[in-house]
Design a protein around this motif. Structure first.
Motif, PDB file in Angstrom:
ATOM      1  N   UNK A   1     -18.026  39.926   8.239  1.00  0.00           N
ATOM      2  CA  UNK A   1     -18.448  40.010   9.571  1.00  0.00           C
ATOM      3  C   UNK A   1     -19.503  40.908   9.671  1.00  0.00           C
ATOM      4  N   UNK A   2     -19.339  42.207   9.071  1.00  0.00           N
ATOM      5  CA  UNK A   2     -20.318  43.581   9.233  1.00  0.00           C
ATOM      6  C   UNK A   2     -21.635  42.922   8.771  1.00  0.00           C
ATOM      7  N   UNK A   3     -21.640  42.355   7.841  1.00  0.00           N
ATOM      8  CA  UNK A   3     -23.172  42.106   7.089  1.00  0.00           C
ATOM      9  C   UNK A   3     -23.849  41.012   7.646  1.00  0.00           C
ATOM     10  N   UNK A   4     -23.015  40.094   8.277  1.00  0.00           N
ATOM     11  CA  UNK A   4     -23.791  38.752   8.797  1.00  0.00           C
ATOM     12  C   UNK A   4     -24.498  39.253   9.753  1.00  0.00           C
ATOM     13  N   UNK A   5     -25.868  38.556   9.903  1.00  0.00           N
ATOM     14  CA  UNK A   5     -26.685  38.715  10.929  1.00  0.00           C
ATOM     15  C   UNK A   5     -26.967  37.458  11.813  1.00  0.00           C
ATOM     16  N   UNK A   6     -27.220  37.831  13.113  1.00  0.00           N
ATOM     17  CA  UNK A   6     -27.515  36.408  13.925  1.00  0.00           C
ATOM     18  C   UNK A   6     -28.774  35.743  13.507  1.00  0.00           C
ATOM     19  N   UNK A   7     -29.910  36.518  12.956  1.00  0.00           N
ATOM     20  CA  UNK A   7     -30.764  35.699  12.594  1.00  0.00           C
ATOM     21  C   UNK A   7     -30.879  34.789  11.511  1.00  0.00           C
ATOM     22  N   UNK A   8     -30.081  35.271  10.390  1.00  0.00           N
ATOM     23  CA  UNK A   8     -29.701  34.438   9.248  1.00  0.00           C
ATOM     24  C   UNK A   8     -28.773  33.352   9.921  1.00  0.00           C
TER      25      UNK A   8
END
Length: 219
Positions: A35-42
């Motif tokens: 969750x923490x490292x996931x980005x909306x851009x990706x």
């Protein structure tokens, strides 16, 4: 039909398809990054949409995570219910029919999507304490209900002795998931097809020893 009418009819479907693509992409990225490292851009890039489109559909990252988990849980459950429905017609060989269903359920339980779903739910227990209940209700809970319905029908048809189908379903699932959790080391080890079949066979054998209807003595 005019072009305008066609556009109006296709717009809702396009929006639904886009939302599905976003949720699929979100689950993939959350499973890969956490969750923490996931980005909306990706997530937007994996879904093939613009970043603002993600926010238009799901508003923020937390909402995106919750809906992605729910969608993945529903997909796992749909697969499981389709397998359980194979017990609708057990035929003459109840043991073989149940063993096939058991093996297929274990394969779903151990596939990457199901394992990722469990990992994400437990990893975010502090941040999203309610997610565990959501996943359980949409997967194990509904699976137990569907299985209980099939077992109740097997009781009515005389394949199984009269019993509490809800309790029988819980016990059958325990016979499957308990040994599989041990063999997979709580999902950290891949279990071979041969091992999976062995667990399924042992579970069905134990279950039917307890629940198979006793043949009527013709004499």
């Amino acid at each position: 039909m005019t072009d305008t009418a066609s556009t109006k009819r296709s717009a809702p479907r396009g929006r639904i398809d886009k939302r599905v693509a976003i949720l699929d992409a979100a689950f993939t990225v959350f499973a890969r990054r956490g969750y923490e490292q996931a980005g909306v851009q990706e997530i937007a890039e994996v879904a093939g949409v613009a970043k603002p489109t993600v926010y238009n559909h799901l508003s923020d990252k937390e909402n995106l995570f919750r809906h992605a988990i729910e969608a993945a849980a529903d997909a796992v459950m749909a697969d499981n219910l389709a397998v359980v429905d194979r017990m609708r017609d057990a035929g003459d060989d109840l043991h073989a029919a149940m063993e096939d269903v058991a093996y297929r359920m274990l394969r779903i339980c151990c596939d990457e999507r199901s394992r990722a779903l469990r990992r994400l739910a437990f990893a975010q227990l502090n941040r999203f304490p309610d997610v565990i209940e959501v996943v359980h209700r949409r997967t194990s809970g509904r699976l137990a209900e569907g299985l209980a319905d099939r077992l109740a029908r097997l009781c009515l048809s005389g394949h199984l002795r009269p019993c509490d189908p809800t309790q029988a379903a819980e016990q059958f699932l325990a016979l499957l998931t308990g040994p599989m959790e041990t063999r997979s080391q709580l999902g950290s080890r891949k279990v071979s097809a041969a091992e999976t079949r062995a667990v399924a066979a042992a579970a069905v054998d134990t279950f039917l020893r307890a629940y198979r209807a006793t043949p009527v003595d013709p004499s």
